[in-house]
Enzyme design. Structure first.
Site, short mmCIF file in Angstrom:
data_model
loop_
_atom_site.label_atom_id
_atom_site.label_comp_id
_atom_site.label_asym_id
_atom_site.label_seq_id
_atom_site.Cartn_x
_atom_site.Cartn_y
_atom_site.Cartn_z
N ASP A 119 0.90 -1.15 0.00
CA ASP A 119 0.00 0.00 0.00
C ASP A 119 0.94 1.20 0.00
O ASP A 119 1.57 1.49 1.02
CB ASP A 119 -0.89 0.04 1.25
N HIS A 120 1.06 1.85 -1.14
CA HIS A 120 2.16 2.81 -1.26
C HIS A 120 2.00 4.00 -0.30
O HIS A 120 2.96 4.71 -0.05
CB HIS A 120 2.36 3.26 -2.71
N HIS A 177 -5.87 2.86 1.27
CA HIS A 177 -5.20 4.05 1.79
C HIS A 177 -5.90 4.67 3.01
O HIS A 177 -5.28 5.00 4.00
CB HIS A 177 -5.07 5.12 0.71
N1 LIG Z 1 0.59 2.34 -12.71
C1 LIG Z 1 0.53 2.69 -11.44
O1 LIG Z 1 0.87 3.81 -11.06
C2 LIG Z 1 0.04 1.72 -10.40
C3 LIG Z 1 -0.15 2.20 -9.10
C4 LIG Z 1 -0.57 1.31 -8.12
C5 LIG Z 1 -0.79 -0.02 -8.45
N2 LIG Z 1 -0.61 -0.46 -9.72
C6 LIG Z 1 -0.83 -1.89 -10.00
O2 LIG Z 1 0.31 -2.41 -10.65
C7 LIG Z 1 -0.06 -3.38 -11.61
C8 LIG Z 1 0.49 -2.97 -12.95
O3 LIG Z 1 -0.07 -1.73 -13.33
P1 LIG Z 1 0.40 -0.94 -14.63
O4 LIG Z 1 -0.26 0.38 -14.55
O5 LIG Z 1 1.85 -1.01 -14.78
O6 LIG Z 1 -0.30 -1.79 -15.80
P2 LIG Z 1 0.13 -1.87 -17.33
O7 LIG Z 1 0.78 -0.62 -17.78
O8 LIG Z 1 -1.08 -2.36 -18.05
O9 LIG Z 1 1.23 -3.01 -17.34
C9 LIG Z 1 0.92 -4.37 -17.22
C10 LIG Z 1 2.18 -5.16 -17.45
O10 LIG Z 1 1.85 -6.54 -17.38
C11 LIG Z 1 2.41 -7.20 -18.51
N3 LIG Z 1 1.61 -8.37 -18.80
C12 LIG Z 1 0.30 -8.42 -19.16
N4 LIG Z 1 -0.05 -9.70 -19.37
C13 LIG Z 1 1.06 -10.45 -19.14
C14 LIG Z 1 1.33 -11.83 -19.17
N5 LIG Z 1 0.39 -12.73 -19.50
N6 LIG Z 1 2.58 -12.25 -18.87
C15 LIG Z 1 3.57 -11.35 -18.56
N7 LIG Z 1 3.35 -10.02 -18.48
C16 LIG Z 1 2.11 -9.59 -18.76
C17 LIG Z 1 2.39 -6.15 -19.60
O11 LIG Z 1 3.37 -6.38 -20.56
P3 LIG Z 1 3.22 -7.19 -21.93
O12 LIG Z 1 2.00 -6.72 -22.61
O13 LIG Z 1 4.52 -6.84 -22.60
O14 LIG Z 1 3.17 -8.63 -21.52
C18 LIG Z 1 2.81 -4.93 -18.80
O15 LIG Z 1 4.22 -4.97 -18.65
C19 LIG Z 1 -1.59 -3.45 -11.57
O16 LIG Z 1 -1.98 -4.49 -10.72
C20 LIG Z 1 -1.99 -2.13 -10.94
O17 LIG Z 1 -3.19 -2.23 -10.23
C21 LIG Z 1 -0.20 0.39 -10.70
#
Ligand SMILES: NC(=O)c1ccc[n+]([C@@H]2O[C@H](COP(=O)([O-])OP(=O)(O)OC[C@H]3O[C@@H](n4cnc5c(N)ncnc54)[C@H](OP(=O)(O)O)[C@@H]3O)[C@@H](O)[C@H]2O)c1
Length: 484
Positions: free
Chosen positions: A176-177, A239
């Site tokens: 939980d950041h 949060h």
């Molecule tokens: N972004 C933020 O600021 C943030 C903040 C808090 C929490 N989060 C959490 O962090 C997680 C990621 O968020 P994000 O915003 O980074 O999402 P995102 O931009 O959609 O990235 C998802 C990642 O997962 C990879 N992926 C998808 N399917 C895959 C598979 N079958 N095997 C391997 N890799 C796979 C995608 O790459 P490929 O398509 O290359 O496989 C991509 O690298 C989520 O659970 C989100 O709730 C994100």
């Protein structure tokens, strides 16, 4: 011992925007343990050089002026990339082989970071187990799980059960950041490293507590995700309840992960669960005007983008002191703050004349932005009889500290690498949090009560939220932080 961080979801937004910039800055400050390497895994077919190039550009964008090409050149050789699909068990053999090659036969502590979509967490964990990658016979193995952890109590429990089939609880780091924020940790210091607040921190002196996490932005392009989540899942379960726990907890005997988390869980256990009638009376839900026109949102959407919730903690310290939690999108300004509002003096001896009451003492803890603490006091206006006004003792991190405040991910990544789970959520904590949120969401969904109130963007939520507070003889502290 060497350390290897394996990021699943390495081509995604979180990796480029938060994780790699945090690691780069930790490396620049020489905080990373010696021999730390990072292996990125995702389906995109990068090689090491292509991934490093991509991250050089994004890191420069996200860290801004602190980016130094020479420091990046020193950091980049730590980064490796292995294409792989977390849903394909056979791809874990390639990850394992690559890890052996990177670690060059000497054992390393491994930290598996799940930064993929939440639907893939369970698959990734089970496959880590089946492929032997969670086996600790050749070094410590840990797993970091991003938010959201489940979407209700049942799914969080199911995910915990899956996690525990492969990892023991002490190996699990649920993010939980908010807990990585300096100001949230400072609240622990304020409460437990100073003797002067403790005697006041209870029902005798505190009238109520307000915890606000307001966002100025609307849902933007994340409408499809937000439709399924809504404000309770997106903000309250994690949060806001974290901030509630840290504000209300007892002092742990020592600052260790389990002692801290034991005290936090006790707070949630003492919160009175809301019955459907309580939900109708003690919550406000709203939606900003224009939300339904956002991409991915239903034209008749009932998803709440704003909520205010009144909770009661039934223990000796807090009995009868309401905790008002609120959060929303498209609000007046971005602010996360905790307001401790003290009781009025028993006798108002300066109340004659034009003003019949004074603002109460408040301790305002600004989590972000304008990180700091203000104590609001009544003082005399000079040369104006006994006229009083509110002034404040104002502590700002920005004035006391010349550097920039580190992003939460720096602290959290380092703690996870080093095995300190104090700032991560434990399984029981997550489940208790859902058990408080589920009844509210269920009552909203099944009865449509309290009504969904529309509010214009740029306000502190719907008018009903102010009216609800006034009806209880209280007022929201609607002040945007002053940034200077
Ligand atoms: N972004 C933020 O600021 C943030 C903040 C808090 C929490 N989060 C959490 O962090 C997680 C990621 O968020 P994000 O915003 O980074 O999402 P995102 O931009 O959609 O990235 C998802 C990642 O997962 C990879 N992926 C998808 N399917 C895959 C598979 N079958 N095997 C391997 N890799 C796979 C995608 O790459 P490929 O398509 O290359 O496989 C991509 O690298 C989520 O659970 C989100 O709730 C994100």
């Amino acid at each position: 011992m060497a350390h290897t961080l394996i990021i699943f979801g390495a081509s995604g937004d979180l990796t480029s925007r938060k994780l790699i910039p945090a690691l780069y800055l930790l490396h620049q400050k020489q905080r990373l343990p010696p021999q730390t390497r990072v292996l990125g895994v995702a389906r995109t077919r990068f090689d090491d050089a292509a991934w490093r190039n991509e991250l050089a550009a994004t890191t420069q964008r996200y860290v801004g002026q602190t980016f130094e090409p020479a420091a990046w050149q020193a950091f980049a050789p730590m980064l490796f990339y292995q294409p792989g699909d977390v849903s394909r068990l056979e791809d874990y053999a390639s990850v394992a082989a690559r890890l052996e090659a990177i670690e060059a036969g000497s054992p390393a502590t491994r930290l598996y970071y799940l930064a993929t979509a939440p639907e893939l967490y369970a698959t990734a964990i089970l496959h880590l187990g089946q492929s032997g990658l969670a086996d600790e016979s050749r070094g410590i193995r840990r797993v970091v799980i991003e938010k959201p952890f489940g979407r209700d109590l049942a799914s969080a429990r199911e995910l915990n059960q899956i996690v525990h089939r492969v990892f023991a609880e002490h190996q699990v780091f649920r993010i939980d950041h908010y807990l990585g924020k300096e100001t949230v940790q400072n609240l622990l210091v304020l409460r437990f490293a100073n003797a002067i607040f403790e005697p006041l921190w209870n029902r005798r002196y505190i009238d109520h507590v307000q915890i606000t996490v307001a966002e100025e932005v609307d849902v933007g392009r994340r409408g499809a995700y937000y439709e399924q989540a809504g404000v309770l899942r997106d903000m309250f379960q994690n949060h806001l309840l974290q901030l509630l726990m840290i504000t209300a907890m007892e002092a742990p005997p020592r600052y260790t992960a389990d002692f801290v988390r034991d005290e936090k869980v006790k707070v949630l256990r003492a919160v009175r669960p809301l019955s459907p009638d309580d939900v109708v009376r003690d919550t406000v839900r709203g939606q900003y005007e224009g939300y339904r026109a956002a991409e991915g949102v239903a034209p008749d959407s009932q998803t709440a983008t704003f909520a205010a919730v009144k909770l009661q903690i039934e223990n000796w310290r807090w009995q009868g002191v309401p905790f008002y939690l609120r959060s929303g999108k498209a609000m007046s300004c971005r602010t996360s703050q905790i307001v401790i509002q003290f009781r009025q003096p028993p006798v108002m001896m300066f109340s004659e004349g034009r003003r019949s009451h004074h603002d109460p003492n408040r301790l305002v803890i600004q989590i972000q932005p304008a990180e700091g603490i203000q104590l609001h006091l009544q003082t005399k206006v000079p040369d104006a009889g006994m006229t009083l006004r509110t002034t404040d003792l104002d502590f700002r991190f920005a004035r006391e500290y010349a550097g920039t405040m580190p992003d939460a991910y720096q602290r959290l990544l380092l703690d996870a690498l080093l095995g300190d789970a104090s700032l991560f959520a434990r399984s029981d904590e997550v489940e208790w949090a859902w058990s408080l949120i589920d009844p509210i969401q269920t009552t909203w969904d099944t009865t449509g009560q309290p009504p969904l109130e529309l509010y214009p963007p740029g306000q502190w939520g719907p008018q009903a939220s102010d009216d609800w507070m006034h009806a209880q003889g209280r007022q929201w502290f609607d002040v945007c932080p002053v940034l200077h």
